[in-house]
Every structure is written in C-alpha cells, then in structure tokens.
Design a protein around this motif. Sequence first.
Motif, PDB file in Angstrom:
ATOM      1  N   LYS A 132      28.306  24.263  43.457  1.00 24.49           N
ATOM      2  CA  LYS A 132      28.508  25.532  44.144  1.00 24.49           C
ATOM      3  C   LYS A 132      29.986  25.747  44.447  1.00 24.49           C
ATOM      4  CE  LYS A 132      25.550  26.761  47.382  1.00 24.49           C
ATOM      5  NZ  LYS A 132      24.596  26.717  48.519  1.00 24.49           N
ATOM      6  N   SER A 133      30.629  24.673  44.824  1.00 20.49           N
ATOM      7  CA  SER A 133      32.052  24.758  45.143  1.00 20.49           C
ATOM      8  C   SER A 133      32.850  25.145  43.899  1.00 20.49           C
ATOM      9  CB  SER A 133      32.528  23.423  45.699  1.00 20.49           C
ATOM     10  OG  SER A 133      33.891  23.473  46.032  1.00 20.49           O
ATOM     11  N   CYS A 134      32.464  24.563  42.767  1.00 19.20           N
ATOM     12  CA  CYS A 134      33.141  24.881  41.505  1.00 19.20           C
ATOM     13  C   CYS A 134      32.959  26.357  41.165  1.00 19.20           C
ATOM     14  CB  CYS A 134      32.594  24.019  40.371  1.00 19.20           C
ATOM     15  SG  CYS A 134      32.940  22.270  40.541  1.00 19.20           S
ATOM     16  N   ARG A 135      31.740  26.814  41.327  1.00 18.73           N
ATOM     17  CA  ARG A 135      31.449  28.215  41.015  1.00 18.73           C
ATOM     18  C   ARG A 135      32.297  29.151  41.874  1.00 18.73           C
ATOM     19  NH1 ARG A 135      28.206  31.426  43.756  1.00 18.73           N
ATOM     20  NH2 ARG A 135      27.797  33.429  42.794  1.00 18.73           N
ATOM     21  N   LEU A 136      32.304  28.864  43.170  1.00 19.53           N
ATOM     22  CA  LEU A 136      33.086  29.688  44.094  1.00 19.53           C
ATOM     23  C   LEU A 136      34.567  29.688  43.703  1.00 19.53           C
ATOM     24  CD1 LEU A 136      32.475  31.310  46.710  1.00 19.53           C
ATOM     25  CD2 LEU A 136      30.588  29.932  45.927  1.00 19.53           C
ATOM     26  N   ARG A 137      35.069  28.510  43.431  1.00 20.85           N
ATOM     27  CA  ARG A 137      36.492  28.395  43.112  1.00 20.85           C
ATOM     28  C   ARG A 137      36.810  29.214  41.856  1.00 20.85           C
ATOM     29  NH1 ARG A 137      41.315  27.859  45.497  1.00 20.85           N
ATOM     30  NH2 ARG A 137      42.839  26.898  44.116  1.00 20.85           N
ATOM     31  N   TRP A 138      35.946  29.121  40.887  1.00 22.57           N
ATOM     32  CA  TRP A 138      36.180  29.841  39.636  1.00 22.57           C
ATOM     33  C   TRP A 138      36.077  31.349  39.854  1.00 22.57           C
ATOM     34  CZ3 TRP A 138      38.204  29.597  35.029  1.00 22.57           C
ATOM     35  CH2 TRP A 138      37.841  30.532  34.054  1.00 22.57           C
ATOM     36  N   ILE A 139      35.009  31.763  40.480  1.00 21.57           N
ATOM     37  CA  ILE A 139      34.762  33.202  40.634  1.00 21.57           C
ATOM     38  C   ILE A 139      35.809  33.855  41.535  1.00 21.57           C
ATOM     39  CG2 ILE A 139      33.172  34.852  41.699  1.00 21.57           C
ATOM     40  CD1 ILE A 139      30.891  33.197  40.591  1.00 21.57           C
ATOM     41  N   ASN A 140      36.159  33.179  42.603  1.00 22.94           N
ATOM     42  CA  ASN A 140      37.022  33.810  43.596  1.00 22.94           C
ATOM     43  C   ASN A 140      38.506  33.575  43.378  1.00 22.94           C
ATOM     44  OD1 ASN A 140      34.913  34.947  45.118  1.00 22.94           O
ATOM     45  ND2 ASN A 140      34.591  33.030  46.206  1.00 22.94           N
ATOM     46  N   TYR A 141      38.843  32.621  42.548  1.00 28.43           N
ATOM     47  CA  TYR A 141      40.260  32.277  42.480  1.00 28.43           C
ATOM     48  C   TYR A 141      40.795  32.026  41.076  1.00 28.43           C
ATOM     49  CZ  TYR A 141      44.628  30.677  44.532  1.00 28.43           C
ATOM     50  OH  TYR A 141      45.943  30.562  44.908  1.00 28.43           O
ATOM     51  N   LEU A 142      40.016  31.380  40.247  1.00 27.23           N
ATOM     52  CA  LEU A 142      40.578  30.928  38.970  1.00 27.23           C
ATOM     53  C   LEU A 142      40.295  31.857  37.800  1.00 27.23           C
ATOM     54  CD1 LEU A 142      39.745  27.124  39.286  1.00 27.23           C
ATOM     55  CD2 LEU A 142      41.916  28.271  39.739  1.00 27.23           C
ATOM     56  N   ARG A 143      39.330  32.693  37.926  1.00 31.12           N
ATOM     57  CA  ARG A 143      38.967  33.588  36.830  1.00 31.12           C
ATOM     58  C   ARG A 143      40.197  34.336  36.326  1.00 31.12           C
ATOM     59  NH1 ARG A 143      34.421  37.236  39.088  1.00 31.12           N
ATOM     60  NH2 ARG A 143      36.024  38.759  38.698  1.00 31.12           N
ATOM     61  N   PRO A 144      40.383  34.370  35.012  1.00 28.03           N
ATOM     62  CA  PRO A 144      41.614  34.972  34.491  1.00 28.03           C
ATOM     63  C   PRO A 144      41.697  36.478  34.688  1.00 28.03           C
ATOM     64  CG  PRO A 144      40.139  34.336  32.706  1.00 28.03           C
ATOM     65  CD  PRO A 144      39.542  33.787  33.960  1.00 28.03           C
ATOM     66  N   ASP A 145      40.568  37.129  34.864  1.00 26.33           N
ATOM     67  CA  ASP A 145      40.614  38.592  34.952  1.00 26.33           C
ATOM     68  C   ASP A 145      40.753  39.101  36.380  1.00 26.33           C
ATOM     69  OD1 ASP A 145      38.123  37.588  35.521  1.00 26.33           O
ATOM     70  OD2 ASP A 145      37.096  39.430  34.962  1.00 26.33           O
ATOM     71  N   LEU A 146      41.032  38.191  37.301  1.00 32.69           N
ATOM     72  CA  LEU A 146      41.162  38.637  38.685  1.00 32.69           C
ATOM     73  C   LEU A 146      42.448  39.426  38.890  1.00 32.69           C
ATOM     74  CD1 LEU A 146      39.980  35.588  40.791  1.00 32.69           C
ATOM     75  CD2 LEU A 146      38.778  37.710  40.310  1.00 32.69           C
ATOM     76  N   LYS A 147      42.302  40.458  39.692  1.00 38.35           N
ATOM     77  CA  LYS A 147      43.477  41.253  40.046  1.00 38.35           C
ATOM     78  C   LYS A 147      43.975  40.753  41.399  1.00 38.35           C
ATOM     79  CE  LYS A 147      42.933  45.791  39.890  1.00 38.35           C
ATOM     80  NZ  LYS A 147      42.500  47.096  40.431  1.00 38.35           N
ATOM     81  N   ARG A 148      45.085  40.102  41.400  1.00 35.99           N
ATOM     82  CA  ARG A 148      45.607  39.604  42.669  1.00 35.99           C
ATOM     83  C   ARG A 148      46.459  40.698  43.316  1.00 35.99           C
ATOM     84  NH1 ARG A 148      42.619  35.387  43.572  1.00 35.99           N
ATOM     85  NH2 ARG A 148      44.090  34.819  45.175  1.00 35.99           N
ATOM     86  N   GLY A 149      46.709  40.519  44.565  1.00 37.69           N
ATOM     87  CA  GLY A 149      47.602  41.465  45.225  1.00 37.69           C
ATOM     88  C   GLY A 149      46.871  42.432  46.136  1.00 37.69           C
ATOM     89  N   ASN A 150      47.640  43.297  46.740  1.00 42.85           N
ATOM     90  CA  ASN A 150      47.106  44.192  47.748  1.00 42.85           C
ATOM     91  C   ASN A 150      46.133  45.206  47.165  1.00 42.85           C
ATOM     92  OD1 ASN A 150      48.715  42.919  49.595  1.00 42.85           O
ATOM     93  ND2 ASN A 150      50.369  44.407  49.426  1.00 42.85           N
ATOM     94  N   PHE A 151      45.236  45.648  48.018  1.00 42.84           N
ATOM     95  CA  PHE A 151      44.328  46.724  47.637  1.00 42.84           C
ATOM     96  C   PHE A 151      45.088  48.046  47.703  1.00 42.84           C
ATOM     97  CE2 PHE A 151      41.378  43.407  48.503  1.00 42.84           C
ATOM     98  CZ  PHE A 151      40.195  43.729  47.866  1.00 42.84           C
ATOM     99  N   THR A 152      44.816  48.903  46.757  1.00 51.25           N
ATOM    100  CA  THR A 152      45.453  50.218  46.766  1.00 51.25           C
ATOM    101  C   THR A 152      44.679  51.143  47.701  1.00 51.25           C
ATOM    102  OG1 THR A 152      44.052  51.052  44.989  1.00 51.25           O
ATOM    103  CG2 THR A 152      46.063  49.891  44.342  1.00 51.25           C
ATOM    104  N   PRO A 153      45.290  52.222  48.147  1.00 52.08           N
ATOM    105  CA  PRO A 153      44.574  53.187  48.988  1.00 52.08           C
ATOM    106  C   PRO A 153      43.315  53.712  48.290  1.00 52.08           C
ATOM    107  CG  PRO A 153      46.917  53.643  49.035  1.00 52.08           C
ATOM    108  CD  PRO A 153      46.716  52.557  48.015  1.00 52.08           C
ATOM    109  N   GLU A 154      43.386  53.862  46.964  1.00 49.69           N
ATOM    110  CA  GLU A 154      42.206  54.333  46.234  1.00 49.69           C
ATOM    111  C   GLU A 154      41.081  53.307  46.322  1.00 49.69           C
ATOM    112  OE1 GLU A 154      45.318  54.390  44.970  1.00 49.69           O
ATOM    113  OE2 GLU A 154      45.609  56.556  45.114  1.00 49.69           O
ATOM    114  N   GLU A 155      41.465  52.033  46.194  1.00 50.39           N
ATOM    115  CA  GLU A 155      40.453  50.986  46.317  1.00 50.39           C
ATOM    116  C   GLU A 155      39.864  50.971  47.729  1.00 50.39           C
ATOM    117  OE1 GLU A 155      41.525  47.377  43.274  1.00 50.39           O
ATOM    118  OE2 GLU A 155      42.958  47.747  44.859  1.00 50.39           O
ATOM    119  N   ASP A 156      40.722  51.153  48.710  1.00 48.36           N
ATOM    120  CA  ASP A 156      40.255  51.225  50.100  1.00 48.36           C
ATOM    121  C   ASP A 156      39.149  52.265  50.241  1.00 48.36           C
ATOM    122  OD1 ASP A 156      42.176  49.419  50.803  1.00 48.36           O
ATOM    123  OD2 ASP A 156      42.999  50.613  52.447  1.00 48.36           O
ATOM    124  N   GLU A 157      39.467  53.458  49.765  1.00 46.01           N
ATOM    125  CA  GLU A 157      38.516  54.561  49.932  1.00 46.01           C
ATOM    126  C   GLU A 157      37.235  54.295  49.154  1.00 46.01           C
ATOM    127  OE1 GLU A 157      38.763  56.960  52.124  1.00 46.01           O
ATOM    128  OE2 GLU A 157      40.632  55.998  52.717  1.00 46.01           O
TER     129      GLU A 157
END
Length: 243
Positions: free
Chosen positions: A51-76
């Motif tokens: 489970k820990s591996c899955r979480l780490r991969w999905i939430n942090y290591l996945r290559p398609d993750l968009k890091r960084g701040n949320f845009t106002p559009e994403e907020d809305e």
Amino acid sequence: MGRSPCCEKAHTNKGAWTKEEDQRLISYIAAHGEGCWRTLPKAAGLLRCGKSCRLRWINYLRPDLKRGNFTPEEDELIIKLHSLLGNKWSLIAGRLPGRTDNEIKNYWNTHIKRKLIGRGLDPLTHRPLISPSAAQEPPRPNKLNVAEYSVDDGKCSSSTTVEDKQPEPDRRSINLELSIGLAPFQSGTQRSSCSAESKMVRQSQAGHTAAAVCLCWQLGLLSGQRSGNCNCQSANGLASIDY
DNA sequence: AAGTCCAGCAACCGCGTCGCA
DNA sequence: ATGCGACGCGGTTGCTGGACT
C-alpha cells in the motif's frame, strides 16, 4: 479474528521514503508496470508495504504528475466538482489531469476551505454561511440525479439516479443532474489478475482516471465545451448547481 | 539567535468494494 | 452463495520548514 494485516509490519520500513527506495520503485514499475502491489515490494527489493508503494507511486513518483501550484482555474474547477461530488477526491482528481486525490484533498483542506469561508460559503454544503443557528440545520436535500449512467459499454444509456443504485448518504448529499459514463477501456479492467495483459491495461490507465470517469456536464468555467474526451452520446448531460 | 507556533504536505490506517475460488 | 484476498478511497496523523515572537 478481524482482517489480516496487509503486510508483515515487523519487516517493513515506515515514514519518509529515501531516494534509493524511490529509485527502486521507479525502476521496477518502469520494467514491469503497475499492479500486484502486494507482491511488488518483495519483487522490487523494497522493505515497504504494498500500500505504501502504491501511495508513493500515485502521489509522488508518477511521471505524469503536474507539480506546482494550483491555478485559479483549477481552484474553481475543484470547488465546482466538490459541490457536485462531495468528498469524492478520486473522482475530482480524475477531472484534473496531473493532480492526485491526495494532493487535491490536502489543497482543499488547507486553501479552498478558507477561500470558501472567506466568500461566506459553507465548504461542506457550498451554501451561504448565514448564522450559527443556520449552520445547525440539516444538510440540503440529498439527491443526486444522474441523467445518464452506464457502467458496461462506455456509452450513456438509460436514465437513472445514483440514489437508486447506491443509497449511501454521501452520494445523496448533493443536488444536481449529472451524467457519468465510462471510457471504453474501463470495461477491460480486471483487478486481481497479474497477467502481462492486465499490467498493460493498468499502465495505460496510470494516472488517467480522468478518462475513466466521464462526467458529461457543463461547468460555467467550461461553458460551451464538453470537458475531457467525452464519448457520451447524449447531448443533454448537464449539471446544475445553485450558487 | 533561539524557541514556539502553525500551515502544508507526505504518509499511514482502517474500511468498503470487487473479483475469484 | 459465500469467504477471502487484494486494491482503492477517504480520513487522519505526524513531520518539516517557514513565520513570528
């Protein structure tokens, strides 16, 4: 009795991941694909719970993750989706490519809640905050009308309501008309098989729950366009929300 | 400069659901 | 039909770093 532990806790690491562990996990998934999380740690040489591996991969290591701040559009978009779906973070994440449910959940709790309160809105009900006594009123009527809902062929079909099928309180805590369909590949998903085929399916799905659940609805934000790769054939899937 | 507080985020835990035997 | 194993989700916890005193 009770449920057996998901892993041998005595021999697993906990807490923050090291660079080496990350690298092992990335390398293993690059070579073998996602899936079979229970056996993955051993196969990858990791002293971690699956489970820990899955979480780490999905939430942090996945290559398609968009890091960084949320845009106002994403907020809305998050606010609107939350008003429609409630705390269904994975569904909300599915509509925000590159964002994870955990990330959105944290962002909601730390930023958006405050933002809504600042606007005089109750983050739970999305209704105006009026008075303390009003806050004690029961939640607004619980009915989720799903105009078109199909789980088997990826196309929108007969009209029904989620309430009909899944009368759990959460689902009834929102009031809208919402159309949900499943993208075609979803029908091929088999969870417990560790075959190469299922691994490929999972790989193709990695990070793309966005495509798995198609909410054919129109947000003010996206007015005039249907968001995502909607293959719903109905033209009248819509969501209504009163702000 | 040192200590304290607090917001933000990563990770864990427990439970629900699904699929298979 | 039923029990079990595995996965996914949502809530919660705890660590970390920056702000403040």
